[in-house]
Design a protein around this motif. Structure first.
Motif: not given
Length: 408
Positions: A41-47, A146-152, A226-228, A397-400
């Motif tokens: 879920t974390s990496g597939r949110s709307h951010g 992505s950054r948040l999870v990886a930094a933790n 969707l990212s547009v 996907e959120t911050d790709a």
């Protein structure tokens, strides 16, 4: 057989947050995640980093948690956050009483607001809908999960934790009132024996708990994002109405993320992805920001919310609560296991602290959480954060469109 003091299952924001919290307290922790970090879920949110305004009138406690945690993350997370601010936008036809109720509720909770008239809103967002009547400014922000999870995870690792990605749990042996060991495949391919086991698998918590004959009822719901292509949006845009499809637009550096829907699913891995969700989300978001109706789509993804069924059944309705629940399985006859469910990305650190508190209490560890005051590693260096993302295969996907932009 490998041994560890605490085995954390699940490598999203909450799981990595728990591993970090425990490691900073001097507890030997091992984390296993079936994919790359944040692949659930974390990496597939709307951010969206919530200010709490979305929940202010319906869930005061949840709103208080959001504003408190949002302030903490803006202090400790650096380049994992972009402090954009946010607007709750009232269009013609939207109930003005809802706007006033939300403003009063924010004031009661301590969420700062400022009301902007239509002209002031157009100054902030020149291409806002022509029928905008007013907006309420709140301290929302954008988060790069992505950054948040990886930094933790990096901080947990640097303080002695072991992080295993692509390591799915295959079986849990529970006997005599305890989890005896956990069989982990993939990159680990071994049994792990732990003094305490944490289920931080979010929407998958019910499936994991069943492996240990534990009952954790989840009610996951899917939502499309969707990212547009759209450059120049400053603040997050929220529709000032009861939560519904297509009521949030998140700026993401040359793109905007449109979201979202809410449809119950039986299986968080296998579920339909319907075109009507995409069409409705675009249509409703375009009511606030018309140019997104025809903007080229960069990518589309679905995420699944880790909602706890008993709470959802009690409250009913969409967007009423996103509180979290710490389920101590000693109450169910398994003394060395806990599941943490519900919540939202904004409150991951609080969820992790609460869970680590219970674990330390059970283990007899006398140490306080440090995570509210200690900055994440690489917080001031986006390139270093993106190196962490690559190390732990944490790209979501959120911050790709943002993370790793300068990485070759």
């Amino acid at each position: 057989m490998r041994t560890t003091t605490v085995l954390v299952i699940g490598g999203g924001a909450t799981g990595t947050g728990i591993a970090r919290d425990l490691a900073l307290r001097g507890v030997d922790a091992t984390l296993v995640e079936r994919g790359g970090l944040g692949s659930g879920t974390s990496g597939r949110s709307h951010g969206l980093l919530h200010s709490g305004a979305r929940y202010a009138e319906s869930d005061r406690v949840g709103a208080e948690e959001c504003i408190e945690e949002s302030r903490i993350l803006k202090t400790i997370a650096g380049e994992c956050i972009r402090d954009t601010g946010g607007l709750f936008v009232q269009l013609t036809g939207d109930d003005p009483e809802y706007f006033e109720e939300k403003r009063s509720a924010c004031e009661a909770v301590g969420i700062p607001t400022e009301t902007l008239d239509d002209e002031a809103v157009r100054d902030r967002v020149p291409e806002i809908a022509a029928d905008v009547e007013r907006a309420m400014e709140v301290p929302d922000a954008v988060i790069y999960p992505s950054r948040l999870v990886a930094a933790n995870a990096a901080d947990a690792r640097d303080h002695g934790a072991t992080i295993h990605t692509h390591a799915p749990v295959e079986a849990i042996a529970a006997d005599d009132g305890r989890v005896q060991h956990v069989t982990v495949g993939g990159s680990v391919d071994e049994r792990i024996e732990a003094e305490y086991v944490v289920n931080a698998t979010g929407a998958w918590a019910e499936q994991l708990a069943e492996m240990a004959d534990l009952d954790v009822k989840m009610k996951p719901t899917r939502g499309v994002m969707l990212s547009v292509e759209y450059d120049g949006l400053g603040p997050v845009l929220n529709r000032a109405r009861d939560p519904d499809d297509g009521d949030i637009i998140i700026p993401h550096e040359g793109e905007v993320v449109l979201g979202t829907t809410s449809v119950e699913v039986d299986d968080p891995d296998e579920y339909p992805r319907e075109d009507w969700e995409i069409e409705r989300t675009v249509e409703e978001c375009a009511a606030m920001l018309p140019p997104v109706a025809d903007a080229p789509t960069v990518r589309t993804w679905w995420g699944v919310r880790p909602l706890y069924a008993p709470d959802e059944d009690e409250r009913g309705g969409r967007g009423i609560s996103r509180g979290f629940f710490r389920l101590d399985h000693a109450d169910d006859g398994v003394e060395n296991a806990v599941s943490v469910v519900g919540g939202k990305l904004t409150t991951y650190r609080q969820m992790a602290e609460s869970t680590a508190d219970l674990v330390c209490e059970r283990l007899g560890v006398d140490a306080e959480s440090e995570t509210a005051d200690r900055r994440l590693p690489g917080a001031d260096d986006p390139d270093r954060l993106d190196e962490f993302v690559a190390t732990f295969d944490a790209q979501g996907e959120t911050d790709a469109g943002v993370v790793g932009r300068n990485q070759e």
